[in-house]
Design an enzyme around this catalytic site. Structure first.
Site, PDB file in Angstrom:
ATOM      1  N   ARG A   1      74.768  72.457 -18.271  1.00 29.99           N
ATOM      2  CA  ARG A   1      75.570  73.794 -17.906  1.00 29.99           C
ATOM      3  C   ARG A   1      77.174  72.996 -17.906  1.00 29.99           C
ATOM      4  O   ARG A   1      78.095  73.837 -18.556  1.00 29.99           O
ATOM      5  CB  ARG A   1      75.547  74.292 -16.663  1.00 29.99           C
ATOM      6  CG  ARG A   1      76.255  75.356 -16.043  1.00 29.99           C
ATOM      7  CD  ARG A   1      76.095  76.637 -16.728  1.00 29.99           C
ATOM      8  NE  ARG A   1      77.022  77.725 -16.177  1.00 29.99           N
ATOM      9  CZ  ARG A   1      77.560  78.662 -17.127  1.00 29.99           C
ATOM     10  NH1 ARG A   1      77.093  78.672 -18.281  1.00 29.99           N
ATOM     11  NH2 ARG A   1      78.354  79.578 -16.669  1.00 29.99           N
TER      12      ARG A   1
ATOM     13  N   CYS B   1      70.221  90.679  -7.478  1.00 21.37           N
ATOM     14  CA  CYS B   1      70.946  90.955  -6.371  1.00 21.37           C
ATOM     15  C   CYS B   1      70.123  92.125  -5.711  1.00 21.37           C
ATOM     16  O   CYS B   1      69.399  91.805  -4.427  1.00 21.37           O
ATOM     17  CB  CYS B   1      72.295  91.553  -6.572  1.00 21.37           C
ATOM     18  SG  CYS B   1      73.375  90.268  -6.896  1.00 21.37           S
TER      19      CYS B   1
HETATM   20  N1  NAD Z   1      75.690  87.302 -10.583  1.00 23.00           N
HETATM   21  C1  NAD Z   1      76.313  88.162  -9.658  1.00 23.00           C
HETATM   22  O1  NAD Z   1      76.678  89.149 -10.231  1.00 23.00           O
HETATM   23  C2  NAD Z   1      76.279  87.982  -8.322  1.00 23.00           C
HETATM   24  C3  NAD Z   1      77.029  89.031  -7.513  1.00 23.00           C
HETATM   25  C4  NAD Z   1      77.098  88.765  -5.993  1.00 23.00           C
HETATM   26  C5  NAD Z   1      76.326  87.883  -5.662  1.00 23.00           C
HETATM   27  N2  NAD Z   1      75.997  86.754  -6.138  1.00 23.00           N
HETATM   28  C6  NAD Z   1      75.031  85.816  -5.452  1.00 23.00           C
HETATM   29  O2  NAD Z   1      75.745  84.440  -5.708  1.00 23.00           O
HETATM   30  C7  NAD Z   1      74.960  83.325  -6.009  1.00 23.00           C
HETATM   31  C8  NAD Z   1      75.036  82.694  -7.338  1.00 23.00           C
HETATM   32  O3  NAD Z   1      74.616  83.593  -8.094  1.00 23.00           O
HETATM   33  P1  NAD Z   1      74.899  83.436  -9.895  1.00 23.00           P
HETATM   34  O4  NAD Z   1      74.423  84.737 -10.305  1.00 23.00           O
HETATM   35  O5  NAD Z   1      76.224  82.877  -9.998  1.00 23.00           O
HETATM   36  O6  NAD Z   1      73.814  82.346  -9.979  1.00 23.00           O
HETATM   37  P2  NAD Z   1      73.630  81.720 -11.495  1.00 23.00           P
HETATM   38  O7  NAD Z   1      72.235  81.276 -11.712  1.00 23.00           O
HETATM   39  O8  NAD Z   1      74.373  82.532 -12.556  1.00 23.00           O
HETATM   40  O9  NAD Z   1      74.307  80.122 -11.365  1.00 23.00           O
HETATM   41  C9  NAD Z   1      74.221  79.314 -10.272  1.00 23.00           C
HETATM   42  C10 NAD Z   1      74.492  77.991 -10.916  1.00 23.00           C
HETATM   43  O10 NAD Z   1      74.440  76.983  -9.782  1.00 23.00           O
HETATM   44  C11 NAD Z   1      73.887  75.985 -10.243  1.00 23.00           C
HETATM   45  N3  NAD Z   1      73.141  75.182  -9.133  1.00 23.00           N
HETATM   46  C12 NAD Z   1      71.936  75.326  -8.856  1.00 23.00           C
HETATM   47  N4  NAD Z   1      71.886  74.483  -7.853  1.00 23.00           N
HETATM   48  C13 NAD Z   1      72.700  73.847  -7.491  1.00 23.00           C
HETATM   49  C14 NAD Z   1      73.128  72.827  -6.692  1.00 23.00           C
HETATM   50  N5  NAD Z   1      72.242  72.323  -5.628  1.00 23.00           N
HETATM   51  N6  NAD Z   1      74.216  72.233  -6.930  1.00 23.00           N
HETATM   52  C15 NAD Z   1      75.215  72.641  -7.741  1.00 23.00           C
HETATM   53  N7  NAD Z   1      74.733  73.657  -8.722  1.00 23.00           N
HETATM   54  C16 NAD Z   1      73.859  74.181  -8.409  1.00 23.00           C
HETATM   55  C17 NAD Z   1      72.835  76.289 -11.619  1.00 23.00           C
HETATM   56  O11 NAD Z   1      72.715  75.115 -12.459  1.00 23.00           O
HETATM   57  C18 NAD Z   1      73.621  77.324 -12.029  1.00 23.00           C
HETATM   58  O12 NAD Z   1      74.629  77.174 -12.996  1.00 23.00           O
HETATM   59  C19 NAD Z   1      73.742  84.021  -5.586  1.00 23.00           C
HETATM   60  O13 NAD Z   1      73.334  83.857  -4.141  1.00 23.00           O
HETATM   61  C20 NAD Z   1      73.398  85.435  -5.907  1.00 23.00           C
HETATM   62  O14 NAD Z   1      72.717  86.092  -5.080  1.00 23.00           O
HETATM   63  C21 NAD Z   1      75.798  87.035  -7.475  1.00 23.00           C
END
Ligand code: NAD
Length: 411
Positions: free
Chosen positions: A37, A252
């Site tokens: 990534r 979500c």
């Molecule tokens: N995508 C959305 O539209 C959205 C909207 C609101 C809230 N959220 C929330 O935000 C959070 C993140 O969601 P996202 O969609 O960005 O996830 P995602 O899967 O797109 O990205 C998460 C990233 O975190 C990395 N990761 C995993 N474990 C890790 C660790 N221990 N240390 C560092 N990096 C690590 C992964 O490699 C990945 O690149 C979740 O809780 C989700 O529910 C997402």
């Protein structure tokens, strides 16, 4: 630039836009556990050897994080097999921060959680590993992300952002930080738990309302009434809320309600409406499969070896996000019945899971039935003749999103 240095942990849908926004005002370290990534981001944010993000250091090495004094955690919060919260990723990110944190630092969580995860689950981990004391040596905040994938109207900058902090002055500090990057402004919640709860109920409210409309859609279908027509009529009442029936997937709305439901179970409170709404929405793929089979039988089409084309695979229209898509459930169930399935989604690259095809309207192949599962803008332009051209006999078009006025059946 201020003296503050922000480390963002987890550079996905939420973390990367946040990093880009903060890099205009702060020195930023972008950390992701996945080195792939990090490499992908480095190449996509560099054009002609020039970085598009200022003062950002990207790394997947946790030892590089100790330079920061503000940590923002944006890692996934998915579900376990039994639909209980999987906090393993937020735990690991917290442990990594705890190994790097020092006196006076702030840790802000953005991941969606149930109220209490920041202060009752994460803070003790930080205290134990770092040997620092909460609200004496280090502080916390919670600022949930509200972006809506695929919808340009609701990007990071355009929606009010909730902020919160573990002391009044830390809450002010965090609020000022976010005010710099959020054009729409911020809302400072009274506590971290209030901010956590506010985020999770936004998605629960949506899930429950969609479940009601899905239940109505099943009732009206049994009466041969079209739900879309009923909704059009009902919404002329000033306070009727315009929800639509459909599949509820993604990471979500189909996940977050389980977080609060889990917490309420621990409290001994039954989250009846939340749980039954999840059940109704999760069951919609079964309803659509049953409907498909009934229609094929009525049209005298042999189920076994029939050819069905599915248009749309993502969990939502106009985005490439396939996480937790319920279209996958439909495909699996139809394949179990020995139906040949081909899928076309302009947003999804061909992968080996299923039989993804190039634009079927440019091919000769013909189908017994077409299911339009996602209302991508590209699909809106298709006319009845386009569908007839790729149909074996008479057009059999199942229109889950109610997009066309010539469909055989609409949800
Ligand atoms: N995508 C959305 O539209 C959205 C909207 C609101 C809230 N959220 C929330 O935000 C959070 C993140 O969601 P996202 O969609 O960005 O996830 P995602 O899967 O797109 O990205 C998460 C990233 O975190 C990395 N990761 C995993 N474990 C890790 C660790 N221990 N240390 C560092 N990096 C690590 C992964 O490699 C990945 O690149 C979740 O809780 C989700 O529910 C997402």
């Amino acid at each position: 630039m201020s003296n503050n240095k922000i480390a963002i942990l987890g550079l996905g849908y939420v973390g990367l836009p946040l990093l880009i926004a903060f890099s205009r005002f702060y020195e930023v370290i972008g950390f992701d556990i996945s080195s792939k990534r990090i490499n992908d981001i480095k190449s996509s944010t560099t054009i002609n050897n020039k970085s598009l993000v200022n003062d950002v250091f990207f790394t997947s090495k946790k030892s590089k994080l100790s330079d920061a004094n503000i940590y923002i955690i944006t890692v996934p919060t998915p579900l376990n097999e039994d639909n209980s919260p999987d906090l393993s990723k937020i735990k690991l990110a917290t442990e990594i921060v705890a190994q790097n944190i020092s006196q006076g630092n702030i840790v802000i969580y953005e991941s969606t959680v149930y109220p209490g995860v920041t202060e009752d689950f994460c803070v003790p981990i930080i205290e134990k590993i770092s040997k620092l004391n909460y609200n004496k040596d280090f502080y916390c905040g919670y600022s949930p992300e509200r972006i809506s994938p695929g919808d340009e109207r609701f990007t990071l900058n355009k929606m009010i952002k909730i902020t919160s902090g573990s002391t009044p002055s830390v809450a002010d500090f965090i609020d000022d930080m976010y005010k710099k990057i959020i054009g729409a402004g911020t809302y400072k919640a009274s506590s971290i738990k209030v901010a956590e709860a506010a985020k999770v109920i936004e998605n629960i409210q949506r899930d429950v309302n969609i479940a009601l409309i899905n239940e109505l859609a099943i009732i009206f279908d049994g009466m041969n009434l079209n739900t879309n027509e009923i909704l059009e009529a009902a919404k002329t009442k000033s306070n009727f809320i315009p929800f639509k029936p459909g599949l509820v997937g993604g990471h979500c709305i189909s996940v977050d309600p389980y977080y609060l439901s889990y917490k309420s179970m621990k409290l001994g409170v039954n989250a009846d409406i939340i749980n039954v709404s999840r059940k109704i929405n999760d069951n919609m793929s079964n309803f659509i499969v049953d409907k498909t089979i009934n229609i094929l039988i009525k049209k005298n089409i042999n189920i076994i070896n029939s050819d069905i084309l599915i248009l749309g695979y993502t969990f939502k229209e106009n985005c490439a996000d396939t996480r937790n898509t319920k279209v996958k459930d439909i495909i699996y169930q139809l394949m179990k019945k020995k139906i040949n399935i081909e899928i076309y989604d302009p947003y999804v690259e061909n992968n080996n899971d299923f039989n993804f095809i190039e634009n079927p309207f440019l091919n000769e192949k013909k189908y017994d039935c077409i299911i339009v599962a996602v209302s991508h803008n590209q699909f809106k332009n298709y006319k009845v003749d386009d569908f007839i051209k790729i149909s074996k006999g008479k057009l059999v078009l199942l229109d889950i999103k109610g997009m066309y006025n010539f469909s055989t059946w609409k949800l």
